[in-house]
Design a protein around this motif. Structure first.
Motif, mmCIF file in Angstrom:
data_model
loop_
_atom_site.group_PDB
_atom_site.id
_atom_site.type_symbol
_atom_site.label_atom_id
_atom_site.label_comp_id
_atom_site.label_asym_id
_atom_site.label_seq_id
_atom_site.Cartn_x
_atom_site.Cartn_y
_atom_site.Cartn_z
ATOM 1 N N GLY A 47 0.811 -1.043 -0.118
ATOM 2 C CA GLY A 47 0.081 0.069 0.125
ATOM 3 C C GLY A 47 0.697 1.497 -0.051
ATOM 4 O O GLY A 47 2.220 1.322 0.274
ATOM 5 N N ILE A 48 0.242 2.294 -0.185
ATOM 6 C CA ILE A 48 0.991 3.768 -0.314
ATOM 7 C C ILE A 48 1.632 3.961 0.928
ATOM 8 O O ILE A 48 2.708 4.493 1.047
ATOM 9 N N GLU A 49 0.771 3.826 2.190
ATOM 10 C CA GLU A 49 1.516 4.055 3.405
ATOM 11 C C GLU A 49 2.757 3.169 3.600
ATOM 12 O O GLU A 49 3.700 3.834 4.304
ATOM 13 N N GLN A 50 2.637 1.910 3.378
ATOM 14 C CA GLN A 50 3.757 0.963 3.552
ATOM 15 C C GLN A 50 4.982 1.565 2.634
ATOM 16 O O GLN A 50 5.994 1.566 3.108
ATOM 17 N N MET A 51 4.536 1.649 1.357
ATOM 18 C CA MET A 51 5.848 2.438 0.627
ATOM 19 C C MET A 51 6.455 3.448 1.039
ATOM 20 O O MET A 51 7.614 3.869 1.030
ATOM 21 N N GLY B 90 18.817 4.873 5.657
ATOM 22 C CA GLY B 90 19.997 4.046 5.211
ATOM 23 C C GLY B 90 20.943 4.819 4.513
ATOM 24 O O GLY B 90 22.184 4.464 4.179
ATOM 25 N N LEU B 91 20.560 5.781 3.572
ATOM 26 C CA LEU B 91 21.545 6.712 2.800
ATOM 27 C C LEU B 91 22.103 7.769 3.453
ATOM 28 O O LEU B 91 22.476 8.484 3.131
ATOM 29 N N ASN B 92 21.868 7.790 4.943
ATOM 30 C CA ASN B 92 22.178 8.927 5.965
ATOM 31 C C ASN B 92 21.494 10.191 5.414
ATOM 32 O O ASN B 92 22.174 11.306 5.528
ATOM 33 N N LEU B 93 20.394 10.222 4.923
ATOM 34 C CA LEU B 93 19.623 11.636 4.595
ATOM 35 C C LEU B 93 18.437 11.596 5.152
ATOM 36 O O LEU B 93 17.267 11.940 4.829
ATOM 37 N N SER B 94 18.421 11.383 6.554
ATOM 38 C CA SER B 94 17.213 11.216 7.325
ATOM 39 C C SER B 94 16.581 12.458 7.559
ATOM 40 O O SER B 94 15.323 12.759 7.675
ATOM 41 N N LYS B 95 16.964 13.574 7.167
ATOM 42 C CA LYS B 95 16.461 15.229 7.366
ATOM 43 C C LYS B 95 15.303 15.045 6.304
ATOM 44 O O LYS B 95 14.594 15.758 6.333
ATOM 45 N N LEU B 96 15.483 14.296 4.989
ATOM 46 C CA LEU B 96 14.698 14.325 4.102
ATOM 47 C C LEU B 96 13.425 13.341 4.325
ATOM 48 O O LEU B 96 12.561 13.550 3.547
ATOM 49 N N ALA B 97 13.580 12.417 5.079
ATOM 50 C CA ALA B 97 12.638 11.499 5.309
ATOM 51 C C ALA B 97 11.228 12.070 5.713
ATOM 52 O O ALA B 97 10.026 11.786 5.298
ATOM 53 N N ASN B 98 11.149 13.282 6.388
ATOM 54 C CA ASN B 98 9.673 13.743 6.812
ATOM 55 C C ASN B 98 9.098 14.366 5.372
ATOM 56 O O ASN B 98 7.842 14.668 5.755
ATOM 57 N N TYR B 99 9.704 14.509 4.253
ATOM 58 C CA TYR B 99 9.349 14.982 3.129
ATOM 59 C C TYR B 99 8.519 14.029 2.303
ATOM 60 O O TYR B 99 8.113 14.309 1.213
ATOM 61 N N VAL B 100 8.736 12.644 2.375
ATOM 62 C CA VAL B 100 8.383 11.878 1.814
ATOM 63 C C VAL B 100 6.687 11.582 2.005
ATOM 64 O O VAL B 100 6.166 11.890 2.903
#
Length: 119
Positions: free
Chosen positions: A95-99, A109-119
């Motif tokens: 589902g969309i939420e799982q993805m 995992g790419l050490n780009l945690s700051k961007l995770a909130n924008y997904v």
């Protein structure tokens, strides 16, 4: 990681100009110790109704992404035959939420945690 039959999640479709490549993240049935932000538990209800996936939940390893040739991937066989006598394969999508959560794990995992909130 080298395993001939490791289940994976396909993260991207074909790449423009390189149509035979896809980006994947491997799955494991072994719970990571300790669980990190780049790990994601996929409940067995979301996985194929095949014994190896129904014993334990699966874990996405978001710190181990790969780009591979599409020809190296196989669909998961369900071990049954359809009414037409042909093999049945697992083709369901998460589902969309799982993805969304999986993409966030990949960013961690790419050490780009700051961007995770924008997904």
């Amino acid at each position: 990681m080298v395993k001939s039959e490791r289940p994976v999640i396909v993260l991207t479709g074909a790449i423009k100009g390189r149509a035979n490549l896809v980006t994947i993240a491997p799955l494991s049935t072994v719970e990571p110790n300790p669980v990190q932000p780049y790990h994601y538990r996929i409940p067995k209800q979301s996985m194929p109704m095949v014994e190896i996936f129904q014993t334990n939940d699966s874990w996405l390893k978001g710190d181990m992404i790969y780009t591979v040739g599409f020809h190296r991937l196989n669909l998961i066989r369900l071990g049954k035959k359809g009414p037409d006598g042909k093999r049945l394969y697992f083709k369901n999508r998460l589902g969309i939420e799982q993805m969304k959560q999986i993409y966030q794990c990949i960013l961690h995992g790419l050490n780009l945690s700051k961007l995770a909130n924008y997904v």
